[in-house]
Write an enzyme that holds these catalytic residues in place. Structure first.
Site, PDB file in Angstrom:
ATOM      1  N   LYS A   5     -34.757  -2.709  16.807  1.00  0.00           N
ATOM      2  CA  LYS A   5     -35.926  -3.629  17.070  1.00  0.00           C
ATOM      3  C   LYS A   5     -36.794  -2.948  18.289  1.00  0.00           C
ATOM      4  CE  LYS A   5     -35.430  -7.430  19.732  1.00  0.00           C
ATOM      5  NZ  LYS A   5     -36.102  -7.476  21.173  1.00  0.00           N
ATOM      6  N   ASN A   6     -35.951  -2.321  19.207  1.00  0.00           N
ATOM      7  CA  ASN A   6     -36.445  -1.980  20.700  1.00  0.00           C
ATOM      8  C   ASN A   6     -36.928  -0.740  20.293  1.00  0.00           C
ATOM      9  OD1 ASN A   6     -36.134  -4.440  21.689  1.00  0.00           O
ATOM     10  ND2 ASN A   6     -34.246  -3.935  22.906  1.00  0.00           N
ATOM     11  N   CYS A 105     -39.253 -15.084  31.468  1.00  0.00           N
ATOM     12  CA  CYS A 105     -38.522 -15.583  30.032  1.00  0.00           C
ATOM     13  C   CYS A 105     -37.153 -15.999  30.619  1.00  0.00           C
ATOM     14  CB  CYS A 105     -38.239 -14.531  29.146  1.00  0.00           C
ATOM     15  SG  CYS A 105     -37.029 -13.367  29.673  1.00  0.00           S
ATOM     16  N   ARG A 110     -38.940 -10.680  34.807  1.00  0.00           N
ATOM     17  CA  ARG A 110     -39.364  -9.759  34.034  1.00  0.00           C
ATOM     18  C   ARG A 110     -40.860  -9.196  34.559  1.00  0.00           C
ATOM     19  NH1 ARG A 110     -36.836 -10.366  29.232  1.00  0.00           N
ATOM     20  NH2 ARG A 110     -37.341  -8.302  28.856  1.00  0.00           N
ATOM     21  N   ASP A 293     -27.690  -5.836  26.899  1.00  0.00           N
ATOM     22  CA  ASP A 293     -28.075  -6.413  25.655  1.00  0.00           C
ATOM     23  C   ASP A 293     -26.552  -6.839  25.014  1.00  0.00           C
ATOM     24  OD1 ASP A 293     -31.072  -5.111  24.778  1.00  0.00           O
ATOM     25  OD2 ASP A 293     -30.658  -6.602  26.369  1.00  0.00           O
ATOM     26  N   ARG A 385     -34.828 -13.414  16.235  1.00  0.00           N
ATOM     27  CA  ARG A 385     -35.790 -12.666  16.784  1.00  0.00           C
ATOM     28  C   ARG A 385     -35.143 -11.012  16.839  1.00  0.00           C
ATOM     29  NH1 ARG A 385     -38.567 -14.256  22.627  1.00  0.00           N
ATOM     30  NH2 ARG A 385     -39.306 -12.132  22.089  1.00  0.00           N
TER      31      ARG A 385
HETATM   32  C1  EPZ Z   1     -36.164  -3.649  27.673  1.00  0.00           C
HETATM   33  O1  EPZ Z   1     -36.507  -4.792  28.294  1.00  0.00           O
HETATM   34  C2  EPZ Z   1     -35.526  -4.357  26.347  1.00  0.00           C
HETATM   35  N1  EPZ Z   1     -36.730  -4.893  25.555  1.00  0.00           N
HETATM   36  C3  EPZ Z   1     -34.489  -5.388  26.674  1.00  0.00           C
HETATM   37  O2  EPZ Z   1     -34.079  -6.056  25.577  1.00  0.00           O
HETATM   38  C4  EPZ Z   1     -33.121  -5.001  27.464  1.00  0.00           C
HETATM   39  O3  EPZ Z   1     -32.382  -6.079  27.903  1.00  0.00           O
HETATM   40  C5  EPZ Z   1     -33.928  -4.227  28.540  1.00  0.00           C
HETATM   41  O4  EPZ Z   1     -34.882  -3.246  28.382  1.00  0.00           O
HETATM   42  C6  EPZ Z   1     -32.621  -3.568  29.485  1.00  0.00           C
HETATM   43  O5  EPZ Z   1     -32.135  -2.653  28.802  1.00  0.00           O
HETATM   44  C7  EPZ Z   1     -37.285  -3.849  24.692  1.00  0.00           C
HETATM   45  O6  EPZ Z   1     -37.052  -2.638  24.706  1.00  0.00           O
HETATM   46  C8  EPZ Z   1     -38.547  -4.550  24.001  1.00  0.00           C
HETATM   47  P1  EPZ Z   1     -36.719  -3.279  31.886  1.00  0.00           P
HETATM   48  P2  EPZ Z   1     -37.587  -4.321  29.486  1.00  0.00           P
HETATM   49  O7  EPZ Z   1     -38.037  -3.109  32.329  1.00  0.00           O
HETATM   50  O8  EPZ Z   1     -38.246  -2.849  29.424  1.00  0.00           O
HETATM   51  C9  EPZ Z   1     -37.017  -4.804  36.460  1.00  0.00           C
HETATM   52  C10 EPZ Z   1     -33.584  -7.758  24.004  1.00  0.00           C
HETATM   53  O9  EPZ Z   1     -32.587  -8.358  23.869  1.00  0.00           O
HETATM   54  N2  EPZ Z   1     -38.650  -4.363  36.374  1.00  0.00           N
HETATM   55  O10 EPZ Z   1     -35.707  -2.137  31.402  1.00  0.00           O
HETATM   56  O11 EPZ Z   1     -38.467  -5.506  29.775  1.00  0.00           O
HETATM   57  C11 EPZ Z   1     -36.782  -6.037  35.476  1.00  0.00           C
HETATM   58  O12 EPZ Z   1     -36.920  -7.431  36.045  1.00  0.00           O
HETATM   59  C12 EPZ Z   1     -34.404  -7.466  25.118  1.00  0.00           C
HETATM   60  O13 EPZ Z   1     -33.935  -6.953  22.890  1.00  0.00           O
HETATM   61  C13 EPZ Z   1     -39.119  -4.636  37.709  1.00  0.00           C
HETATM   62  O14 EPZ Z   1     -38.707  -5.123  38.570  1.00  0.00           O
HETATM   63  O15 EPZ Z   1     -36.630  -4.396  30.580  1.00  0.00           O
HETATM   64  C14 EPZ Z   1     -35.287  -5.880  35.265  1.00  0.00           C
HETATM   65  O16 EPZ Z   1     -34.404  -6.308  36.097  1.00  0.00           O
HETATM   66  C15 EPZ Z   1     -34.136  -8.142  26.179  1.00  0.00           C
HETATM   67  N3  EPZ Z   1     -40.634  -4.083  37.436  1.00  0.00           N
HETATM   68  C16 EPZ Z   1     -34.859  -4.310  35.252  1.00  0.00           C
HETATM   69  O17 EPZ Z   1     -36.165  -3.734  35.791  1.00  0.00           O
HETATM   70  C17 EPZ Z   1     -41.076  -3.550  36.361  1.00  0.00           C
HETATM   71  O18 EPZ Z   1     -42.333  -3.119  36.342  1.00  0.00           O
HETATM   72  C18 EPZ Z   1     -35.011  -3.545  33.932  1.00  0.00           C
HETATM   73  O19 EPZ Z   1     -36.163  -4.226  33.148  1.00  0.00           O
HETATM   74  C19 EPZ Z   1     -40.217  -3.444  35.106  1.00  0.00           C
HETATM   75  C20 EPZ Z   1     -38.995  -3.967  35.242  1.00  0.00           C
END
Ligand code: EPZ
Length: 406
Positions: A5-6, A105, A110, A293, A385
């Site tokens: 999915k991702n 969420c 996020r 995850d 999802r």
């Molecule tokens: C991706 O989310 C995945 N989703 C998530 O999977 C996964 O849990 C996550 O990466 C971590 O591996 C998709 O790929 C669609 P991040 P993402 O940006 O990109 C902080 C699932 O279960 N952050 O890597 O949104 C953030 O708050 C989903 O399929 C900032 O502070 O995660 C988090 O603490 C859930 N500022 C950390 O970084 C930003 O601009 C990692 O978030 C961006 C992120």
């Protein structure tokens, strides 16, 4: 193995960059993917789902050449924050984008500050008005973008934006997830000039345009890990065909440490467990570390360990919602800050419980498989999802599981 999915979601977004049709193969039937298709349709792209004859997956045929409405409305983004992935492609291709700021969420705030910082460094003007991010740029210019932390969709958004920028972009402290690499492969197939994906530094040399592509998506390493953990928690013997052991190395290492027998086969990965479950300590971290995850699913497994296991969640601030539900099944789990201490119990007992987010619901399914008695899980739309027909896959492994109408 269903497609990841991702990996599908960013590759769908990248179709907005292409001046030709994009075909994506090995796409699972998931709600988030349908939602993303609807979003692209709202922008004016043509999105078709083609049956492939193989019951497991479909192909998506996307032609975004007609896309004109560079907007992701609030009611779309609030249901799926991955909608933010259209931001980079829209600004790169059309010079503007209006995206509802994704709210928080269940698992955390996020924010997308890194996405916006990167776009500004590429020369875009960004501003927040009425809950929408508005970004504009005549043409993006290559830049060096240092990420303050590893962000998967942040890396993906900016890698996509940089493909059409003028000049060279360096993404420093880039996310290394396999899904980022799969997106880079698809973009390269469209004519992008990218190198270094999978390392901490990705270099993108801008080109004037990108063509269509046909891309077969990688297998879903999170689904594979979930199914292998179903085998481990029930003392069974499960082989995930087509699973990529390297993409799951951190999970397989912890499974081995717990006493499960992990074997790498030519066509996949096999996990058997017939001895006791040894306690394992882990902390989630960006790839190649232990994936956040899979944290909830692994915690369900540790509920039955002989001893005490500590699990630290370092990525999201609120990803322990499965703990309250596992406790209702008899688990003994204490939380202190970002660390959960799991004291193993001999058995869990089935109970009605509530899914709260995608991976938490998977953890309840695993606990239910191993528990005495019946477990009823409500709100399984969370499960749908991210998992395609999980109950069918588990039934084929011998689980007594059925979907009942709520
Ligand atoms: C991706 O989310 C995945 N989703 C998530 O999977 C996964 O849990 C996550 O990466 C971590 O591996 C998709 O790929 C669609 P991040 P993402 O940006 O990109 C902080 C699932 O279960 N952050 O890597 O949104 C953030 O708050 C989903 O399929 C900032 O502070 O995660 C988090 O603490 C859930 N500022 C950390 O970084 C930003 O601009 C990692 O978030 C961006 C992120």
């Amino acid at each position: 193995m269903s497609g990841a999915k991702n990996a599908v979601l960013p590759i769908m977004a990248s179709s907005l960059l292409a001046e030709g049709p994009v075909e994506i193969a090995n796409v699972p039937r998931l709600r988030d993917i349908d939602t993303f298709g609807t979003l692209l349709g709202l922008m004016g792209a043509k999105v078709k789902r083609e049956e492939t004859g193989n019951p497991g997956d479909v192909e998506l045929h996307i032609d975004a050449r007609g896309a004109r409405k560079a907007e992701a409305p609030y009611d779309m983004v609030k249901t799926m924050r991955a909608s933010v992935l259209v931001l980079g492609p829209l600004v790169a291709r059309y010079g503007m984008a209006r995206i509802s700021l994704p709210g928080g969420c269940a698992i955390g705030a996020r924010p997308i500050d890194q996405h916006l910082k990167g776009l500004s460094l590429l020369g875009a003007e960004t501003k927040l008005s009425e809950g929408y991010i508005e970004a504009r740029a005549d043409r993006l210019t290559g830049a060096t973008i240092p990420f303050d932390m590893k962000t998967v969709t942040g890396t993906e958004n900016l890698m996509m934006a940089a493909t059409l920028a003028k000049g060279t972009t360096r993404l420093i402290n880039a996310a290394r997830e396999p899904e980022v690499c799969d997106l880079a492969l698809a973009l390269r197939g469209m004519g992008a000039d990218i190198e270094g994906e999978g390392t901490d530094e990705i270099v993108v040399r801008g080109v004037s345009s990108l063509s269509g592509v046909r891309h077969e998506v990688m297998g879903d390493r999170i689904e594979a890990a979930t199914l292998l953990l179903a085998g481990a928690i029930t003392g069974g013997d499960v082989t995930a065909e087509g699973a990529d052991a390297e993409a799951m190395a951190a999970v397989l290492e912890k499974l081995g440490e717990s006493g499960a027998d992990v074997s790498l086969l030519p066509g996949g990965v096999r996990v058997r467990r017939n001895g006791q479950i040894r306690p394992v300590n882990l902390a989630t971290s960006p790839y190649p570390g232990f994936p956040t995850d899979v944290q909830a699913q692994f915690m369900a497994y540790m509920c039955l360990c002989e001893g005490q296991s500590t699990i630290q969640e370092t990525i999201f601030e609120n990803r322990f919602m499965h703990v309250a539900e596992l406790r209702r099944m008899g688990a003994r789990i204490d939380i202190s800050g970002s660390t959960a201490t799991v004291k193993g119990v001999p058995r869990l007992s089935g109970a009605p419980c509530m899914a709260t987010d995608l991976r938490a619901s998977a953890s309840l399914v695993l606990a239910g498989l191993a528990a005495n008695g019946t477990t009823e899980i409500l709100r399984i739309y969370h499960l749908d999802r991210g998992y395609e027909m999980l109950e069918r896959k588990l039934s084929s492994l011998g689980a007594d599981i059925a979907r009942v109408q709520e």
